[in-house]
Design an enzyme around this catalytic site. Structure first.
Site, PDB file in Angstrom:
ATOM      1  N   TYR A 142       3.984  57.136  54.015  1.00  0.00           N
ATOM      2  CA  TYR A 142       4.033  55.691  53.795  1.00  0.00           C
ATOM      3  C   TYR A 142       4.052  55.336  52.308  1.00  0.00           C
ATOM      4  O   TYR A 142       4.510  54.272  51.936  1.00  0.00           O
ATOM      5  CB  TYR A 142       2.817  55.016  54.434  1.00  0.00           C
ATOM      6  CG  TYR A 142       2.921  54.773  55.914  1.00  0.00           C
ATOM      7  CD1 TYR A 142       3.113  55.815  56.799  1.00  0.00           C
ATOM      8  CD2 TYR A 142       2.818  53.477  56.425  1.00  0.00           C
ATOM      9  CE1 TYR A 142       3.183  55.587  58.162  1.00  0.00           C
ATOM     10  CE2 TYR A 142       2.888  53.240  57.787  1.00  0.00           C
ATOM     11  CZ  TYR A 142       3.074  54.296  58.650  1.00  0.00           C
ATOM     12  OH  TYR A 142       3.148  54.055  59.997  1.00  0.00           O
ATOM     13  N   LYS A 190       0.871  69.796  61.487  1.00  0.00           N
ATOM     14  CA  LYS A 190       2.070  70.559  61.850  1.00  0.00           C
ATOM     15  C   LYS A 190       2.123  71.760  60.911  1.00  0.00           C
ATOM     16  O   LYS A 190       3.099  71.966  60.171  1.00  0.00           O
ATOM     17  CB  LYS A 190       3.310  69.653  61.753  1.00  0.00           C
ATOM     18  CG  LYS A 190       4.582  70.263  62.320  1.00  0.00           C
ATOM     19  CD  LYS A 190       4.584  70.382  63.844  1.00  0.00           C
ATOM     20  CE  LYS A 190       5.852  71.090  64.312  1.00  0.00           C
ATOM     21  NZ  LYS A 190       5.863  71.347  65.771  1.00  0.00           N
ATOM     22  N   ASP A 222       2.599  68.113  68.171  1.00  0.00           N
ATOM     23  CA  ASP A 222       3.338  68.029  69.440  1.00  0.00           C
ATOM     24  C   ASP A 222       2.418  68.349  70.622  1.00  0.00           C
ATOM     25  O   ASP A 222       2.434  67.665  71.649  1.00  0.00           O
ATOM     26  CB  ASP A 222       4.607  68.916  69.415  1.00  0.00           C
ATOM     27  CG  ASP A 222       4.377  70.320  68.872  1.00  0.00           C
ATOM     28  OD1 ASP A 222       3.250  70.621  68.409  1.00  0.00           O
ATOM     29  OD2 ASP A 222       5.324  71.132  68.927  1.00  0.00           O
ATOM     30  N   ASP A 246      -0.367  56.992  63.233  1.00  0.00           N
ATOM     31  CA  ASP A 246       0.311  55.785  63.694  1.00  0.00           C
ATOM     32  C   ASP A 246       0.899  56.024  65.079  1.00  0.00           C
ATOM     33  O   ASP A 246       0.727  55.224  66.006  1.00  0.00           O
ATOM     34  CB  ASP A 246       1.419  55.405  62.696  1.00  0.00           C
ATOM     35  CG  ASP A 246       2.148  54.147  63.113  1.00  0.00           C
ATOM     36  OD1 ASP A 246       1.474  53.182  63.518  1.00  0.00           O
ATOM     37  OD2 ASP A 246       3.395  54.132  63.053  1.00  0.00           O
ATOM     38  N   ASP A 250      -0.621  54.578  69.134  1.00  0.00           N
ATOM     39  CA  ASP A 250       0.116  53.806  70.146  1.00  0.00           C
ATOM     40  C   ASP A 250       0.149  54.564  71.471  1.00  0.00           C
ATOM     41  O   ASP A 250       0.028  53.970  72.542  1.00  0.00           O
ATOM     42  CB  ASP A 250       1.557  53.519  69.696  1.00  0.00           C
ATOM     43  CG  ASP A 250       1.696  52.194  68.952  1.00  0.00           C
ATOM     44  OD1 ASP A 250       0.745  51.799  68.237  1.00  0.00           O
ATOM     45  OD2 ASP A 250       2.760  51.550  69.078  1.00  0.00           O
TER      46      ASP A 250
HETATM   47  C1  IPM Z   1      -0.112  49.890  62.467  1.00  0.00           C
HETATM   48  C2  IPM Z   1       1.267  49.314  62.258  1.00  0.00           C
HETATM   49  C3  IPM Z   1       1.631  49.419  60.782  1.00  0.00           C
HETATM   50  C4  IPM Z   1       1.601  50.889  60.415  1.00  0.00           C
HETATM   51  C5  IPM Z   1       2.985  48.778  60.399  1.00  0.00           C
HETATM   52  C6  IPM Z   1       3.043  47.325  60.777  1.00  0.00           C
HETATM   53  C7  IPM Z   1       3.278  48.960  58.930  1.00  0.00           C
HETATM   54  O1  IPM Z   1       2.197  49.944  63.068  1.00  0.00           O
HETATM   55  O2  IPM Z   1      -1.060  49.361  61.878  1.00  0.00           O
HETATM   56  O3  IPM Z   1      -0.241  50.849  63.227  1.00  0.00           O
HETATM   57  O4  IPM Z   1       2.577  51.612  60.660  1.00  0.00           O
HETATM   58  O5  IPM Z   1       0.588  51.330  59.855  1.00  0.00           O
HETATM   59 MN    MN Z   2       1.334  51.402  64.431  1.00  0.00          MN
END
Ligand code: IPM
Ligand code: MN
Length: 366
Positions: A142, A190, A222, A246, A250
């Site tokens: 990032y 990894k 993975d 990240d 999710d």
């Molecule tokens: C999160 C989001 C952010 C990230 C984006 C919006 C930059 O997806 O907080 O997980 O990737 O960190």
């Molecule tokens: Mn995210």
């Protein structure tokens, strides 16, 4: 009375709607426990671009530097998808995280018993799932330089770079969290391919020697992705770098039934940043259907980790669980076709339960 000063950054999309309910919960907790909060709102993301031509405007920067804690909704706006990088809402969020130096992002993922049937995974795998993802937040891909598109545009580069010092400090956060939990850290990398991951693995192992009471194991990313849904109870604290964290967070949201339920706390040396993990969800913005629970659970983390107020934090978390046990559902967690509460109704329901706990506490007091 001392006041806790909170910079509130509602941001974009559903951000303002869920943050209004987070503020309602914070005020309910303040009333109940006799704590004073000063909440001031500032623009960030596309809202910052609209207000000041900058996704992290100067006024917001200054406010954040003075605040005891920062509460953020979400950033992101498809209208700015083609904008240059310095005008993208996400750049504002990255600059905010960098300014605060919040290198450790805590993302607790605990299944609510009332919602086990809302996950696409089998209920018997979900009972008792309680994972804390510790995501490194201010390094890696990032932020790595060099970055950018080549002159002709036909090639592009991002840089994955970590120093041992960056790895060490976030690893310590993970081990210390594990000591307060079930004493197990799984570090995800990894290392079979990436030098950065080899450094990650060695450094985490070295830090781990200072925590002999914590069991450490390592997984390739993975395998970790597969195991997280196949056997989620195998995880206590999952420690990983920025990009892997990240993605895995999710994925972990599938365990609890909705991305709209999950909070996060980003901690560093100074004031912390607190935000739900969901995004700005422009498709449902402004319709009073978003789930405010992620934002309200974020208030609990702000109270606990940002201000050191464990008791009100627990009260907010109990109110969320109780609302769910009583059957309160927003659209994302309702059975299909079943009636659902709006964002505001869910927020009012939870705030009411936070306030109500006072009576039950008062009635048991000697
Ligand atoms: C999160 C989001 C952010 C990230 C984006 C919006 C930059 O997806 O907080 O997980 O990737 O960190
Ligand atoms: Mn995210």
């Amino acid at each position: 009375m001392k006041t806790h000063s909170i910079a509130v950054l509602p941001g974009d999309g559903i951000g303002p709607e869920v943050i209004a309910e987070a503020e309602r919960a914070l005020e309910a907790a303040g009333d109940r426990f006799g704590i004073d909060f000063t909440l001031r709102r500032f623009p960030v993301g596309a809202a910052g671009v609209a207000a000041a031509g900058d996704p992290f405007p100067e006024e917001t920067r200054a406010a954040v530097a003075r605040a005891d804690a920062v509460l953020l909704g979400a950033v992101g706006d498809p209208a700015l998808d083609q904008a240059p990088r310095h005008l993208r809402p996400e750049s504002g969020l990255l600059a905010l995280r960098a300014q605060l130096g919040v290198y450790a992002n805590l993302r607790p993922v605990a299944v609510f018993p009332a919602l086990v049937d809302r996950s696409p995974l089998k209920a018997d795998r979900l009972e008792g799932v309680d994972v804390l993802i510790v995501r490194e937040l201010t390094g890696g891909l990032y932020y790595g330089e060099p970055r950018g598109r080549d002159a002709g545009g036909a090639a592009a580069v991002n840089t994955l770079r970590y120093t041992a010092a960056e790895i060490k400090r976030v690893a310590r956060v993970a081990f210390e969290a594990a000591q307060r939990r079930r004493g197990h850290v799984t570090s995800v990398d990894k290392a079979n391919v990436l030098e950065v991951s080899q450094l990650w693995r060695e450094t985490v192992a070295r830090v781990g020697r200072d925590y002999p009471d914590v069991r450490l194991d390592h997984l390739y990313v993975d395998t970790a992705a597969m195991r997280l849904v196949a056997d989620p109870r195998a995880f206590d604290v999952l420690l990983t770098e920025n990009m892997f964290g990240d993605i895995l967070s999710d994925e972990a949201a599938v365990l609890v039934g909705s991305l709209g339920l999950l909070p996060s706390a980003s901690l560093g040396e100074g004031a912390g940043l607190f935000e739900p993990i969901h995004g700005s969800a422009p498709d449902i913005a402004g319709r009073d259907v978003a789930n405010p629970i992620g934002a309200i659970a974020t208030v609990a983390l702000l109270l606990r980790h940002g201000l050191g107020l464990a008791e009100p934090a627990g009260a907010v978390e109990r109110a969320i669980s109780l609302a769910l046990e009583q059957g309160a559902r927003t659209r994302d967690i309702a059975e299909s076709g079943a009636p659902a509460l709006g964002t505001r109704e869910m927020g009012e329901r939870i705030a009411g339960l936070i306030a109500q706990e006072r009576q039950s506490r008062a009635s048991v007091a000697p």
